[in-house]
Design a protein around this motif. Structure first.
Motif, short mmCIF file in Angstrom:
data_model
loop_
_atom_site.label_atom_id
_atom_site.label_comp_id
_atom_site.label_asym_id
_atom_site.label_seq_id
_atom_site.Cartn_x
_atom_site.Cartn_y
_atom_site.Cartn_z
N THR A 19 0.86 -1.20 0.01
CA THR A 19 0.19 0.07 -0.06
C THR A 19 0.90 1.09 -0.10
O THR A 19 0.61 2.17 -0.75
CB THR A 19 -0.91 0.06 1.21
N GLU A 20 2.01 1.35 0.91
CA GLU A 20 3.00 2.33 0.79
C GLU A 20 3.32 2.58 -0.63
O GLU A 20 3.70 3.67 -1.01
CB GLU A 20 3.90 2.13 1.66
N ARG A 21 4.06 1.45 -1.19
CA ARG A 21 4.51 1.66 -2.37
C ARG A 21 3.53 2.22 -3.51
O ARG A 21 3.79 2.92 -4.23
CB ARG A 21 4.88 0.31 -2.98
N TYR A 22 2.19 1.67 -3.48
CA TYR A 22 1.24 2.12 -4.53
C TYR A 22 0.85 3.68 -4.10
O TYR A 22 0.55 4.50 -5.12
CB TYR A 22 -0.05 1.38 -4.12
N ARG A 23 0.71 4.20 -2.73
CA ARG A 23 0.59 5.52 -2.39
C ARG A 23 1.71 6.43 -3.05
O ARG A 23 1.53 7.44 -3.39
CB ARG A 23 0.42 5.60 -0.96
N LYS A 24 2.82 6.14 -3.06
CA LYS A 24 3.89 6.74 -3.47
C LYS A 24 4.17 6.59 -4.97
O LYS A 24 5.02 7.56 -5.42
CB LYS A 24 5.03 6.33 -2.78
N GLY A 25 3.48 5.82 -5.47
CA GLY A 25 3.60 5.97 -7.26
C GLY A 25 4.77 4.81 -7.25
O GLY A 25 5.16 5.05 -8.63
N GLU A 26 5.23 4.13 -6.45
CA GLU A 26 6.47 3.25 -6.93
C GLU A 26 6.00 2.19 -7.14
O GLU A 26 5.01 1.32 -7.01
CB GLU A 26 7.15 3.13 -5.77
N ASP A 27 7.03 1.32 -8.02
CA ASP A 27 6.88 0.01 -8.38
C ASP A 27 7.21 -0.88 -7.29
O ASP A 27 8.08 -0.39 -6.37
CB ASP A 27 7.75 -0.45 -9.69
N PHE A 28 7.03 -2.18 -6.94
CA PHE A 28 7.60 -3.08 -6.19
C PHE A 28 8.56 -3.88 -6.91
O PHE A 28 7.93 -4.61 -7.71
CB PHE A 28 6.35 -4.09 -5.56
N ASN A 29 9.60 -4.34 -6.32
CA ASN A 29 10.66 -4.73 -7.03
C ASN A 29 11.76 -5.47 -6.14
O ASN A 29 12.63 -5.18 -5.91
CB ASN A 29 11.59 -3.97 -8.05
N PRO A 30 11.36 -6.74 -5.57
CA PRO A 30 12.02 -7.56 -4.49
C PRO A 30 13.27 -7.93 -5.55
O PRO A 30 12.88 -8.17 -6.64
CB PRO A 30 11.48 -8.54 -3.89
N TYR A 31 14.58 -8.12 -4.96
CA TYR A 31 15.40 -8.69 -5.73
C TYR A 31 16.68 -9.56 -4.97
O TYR A 31 16.72 -9.35 -3.84
CB TYR A 31 16.18 -7.48 -6.48
N ILE A 32 17.28 -10.36 -5.86
CA ILE A 32 18.51 -10.68 -5.24
C ILE A 32 19.71 -10.76 -6.19
O ILE A 32 19.52 -10.56 -7.55
CB ILE A 32 18.30 -12.21 -5.26
N THR A 33 20.80 -9.97 -5.78
CA THR A 33 22.07 -9.82 -6.55
C THR A 33 23.00 -10.83 -6.15
O THR A 33 23.26 -10.96 -4.99
CB THR A 33 22.44 -8.45 -6.69
N LEU A 34 23.82 -11.34 -6.85
CA LEU A 34 24.89 -12.13 -6.57
C LEU A 34 25.92 -11.60 -7.54
O LEU A 34 25.78 -11.80 -8.70
CB LEU A 34 24.72 -13.52 -6.82
#
Length: 388
Positions: free
Chosen positions: A362-377
């Motif tokens: 909801t916080e992401r949506y309110r701020k107009g942000e995408d949701f992008n969980p990630y793993i970097t190696l």
């Protein structure tokens, strides 16, 4: 990350330092992972993520002038003649690399009906065994890091197939504890440094060190992190005839030759493949004469996997870096309300996770942000004493 190439671990009385920048439109950006090599002295290193470097000058080098090469795949190589300061550091002005333009596609004499791209790939597979043999014995200094971000929330919004894949990954013998830990904890981070000696396939690791951890990690998780390099064999990934991609992938998909450019004293052909929906693509940079894959990129919209081999003086087939940045988990802002509804209506999601997931999304949506969980190696590996 500055990694020596096996020219001696002792402190050096002289060194060359500076910063490398890359042309980017009308401006410049830091040149990360640029190869810095002095052919006459045999010393080399790579730049850190800000483009900075320190190149040691071995005590065995008695000259007062040094020719230093700066190279990065896809950029024009720059050579700088350096007058060395006696007994002190020599600081260079910023080195700027310009984008290497693609030349017209090279012409090849091919068998009747064989495209230029098919011919190039056939040469790669013909040389695969010889190229792997080159790398059968070596020393390596390894530094790698793992970073995760909001994976527990992602685990709740995966499809049924995705959840099955996660359960499978969590059951893996060597990496299961790490996968399970990442699914339960946000923003895991750790950095490892270690040495490795390989002799005809027998691996010995030493000086293992775990640092920069986000929290005190359980012993089984630490062991999983230490085991990560065991699954990273660039040559097996590319040249193994049983690999899921590599030769098998090339046999079932059509590549096109899109251009050729110069890398040092080599010519590099760029082959490209994309699916019909332009979602996934593969780009290969193949070194003529040596017929090895210098750079491979596998992407889905944005870069997913990229690995490179660099010429740092002992031959073109020296893997230096592998970076995996999965962006497949990206959920667009406009899709978040539907995801929140799905989580709240899913009877198998615990109430506590529902509340937390709804708050985050909801916080992401309110701020107009995408949701992008990630793993970097990300791996940076220096290979030395390769048996040629």
């Amino acid at each position: 990350m500055l990694i020596a190439t096996g020219t001696g671990a002792a402190a050096q009385s002289r060194q060359v330092s500076g910063r490398v920048l890359l042309k980017d439109g009308d401006g410049t950006v830091p040149g990360e992972s640029v190869t810095v090599y002095a052919r006459k002295s045999g010393a080399g290193t790579i730049t850190d993520n800000e483009g900075n470097f320190r190149l040691p000058v071995p005590d065995s080098f008695s000259g007062d002038k040094l020719s230093v090469e700066f190279s990065l795949i896809g950029y024009s190589t720059v050579t700088s003649d350096v007058s060395l300061e006696k007994g002190r550091e020599t600081r260079l002005d910023s080195i700027i690399l310009d984008v290497q333009p693609l030349m017209l596609a090279a012409a090849y004499k091919t068998e009747s009906g064989m495209s230029a791209a098919d011919f190039i790939l056939s040469q790669v597979w013909d040389r695969a065994d010889a190229n792997r043999e080159v790398m059968s014995s070596y020393n390596a200094d390894i530094r790698y890091s793992i970073r995760t971000h909001e994976i527990p929330v992602l685990a709740q919004v995966l499809s049924g197939f995705g959840r099955g894949a996660v359960k499978f990954a969590a059951g893996l013998t060597d990496y299961g504890p790490l996968v399970r830990y990442c699914l339960a904890h946000d923003d895991v981070s750790a950095t490892v440094t270690m040495g490795r000696v390989v002799g005809y396939g027998k691996v010995t690791d030493f000086n293992k060190n775990l640092s920069e951890t986000s929290a005190k990690l359980p012993e089984d998780v630490v062991n999983s992190i230490f085991a990560l390099p065991d699954g990273v064999d660039l040559f097996k990934m590319v040249y193994d005839r049983k690999a899921l991609w590599g030769e098998r992938f090339a046999e079932t998909h059509t590549f096109n030759l899109v251009g050729t450019y110069e890398y040092g004293d080599k010519l590099v052909d760029v082959l490209f493949w994309t699916d019909r929906n332009n979602v996934v693509s593969v780009t290969l940079h193949v070194v003529e004469e040596d017929w090895g894959i210098l750079r491979a990129e596998v992407g889905r919209e944005k870069e997913v996997v990229c690995f490179e081999c660099r010429d740092i003086g002992r031959g073109i087939y020296m893997p230096v870096s592998l970076t995996m940045k999965p962006s497949m988990s990206l959920i667009r802002n406009r899709e978040l309300p539907a995801v929140i509804k799905y989580i709240n209506e899913n009877q198998y999601v615990p109430k506590g996770i529902k509340r937390r997931s709804e708050a985050v999304l909801t916080e992401r949506y309110r701020k107009g942000e995408d949701f992008n969980p990630y793993i970097t190696l990300g791996f940076n590996i220096s290979y030395a004493n390769i048996r040629m």
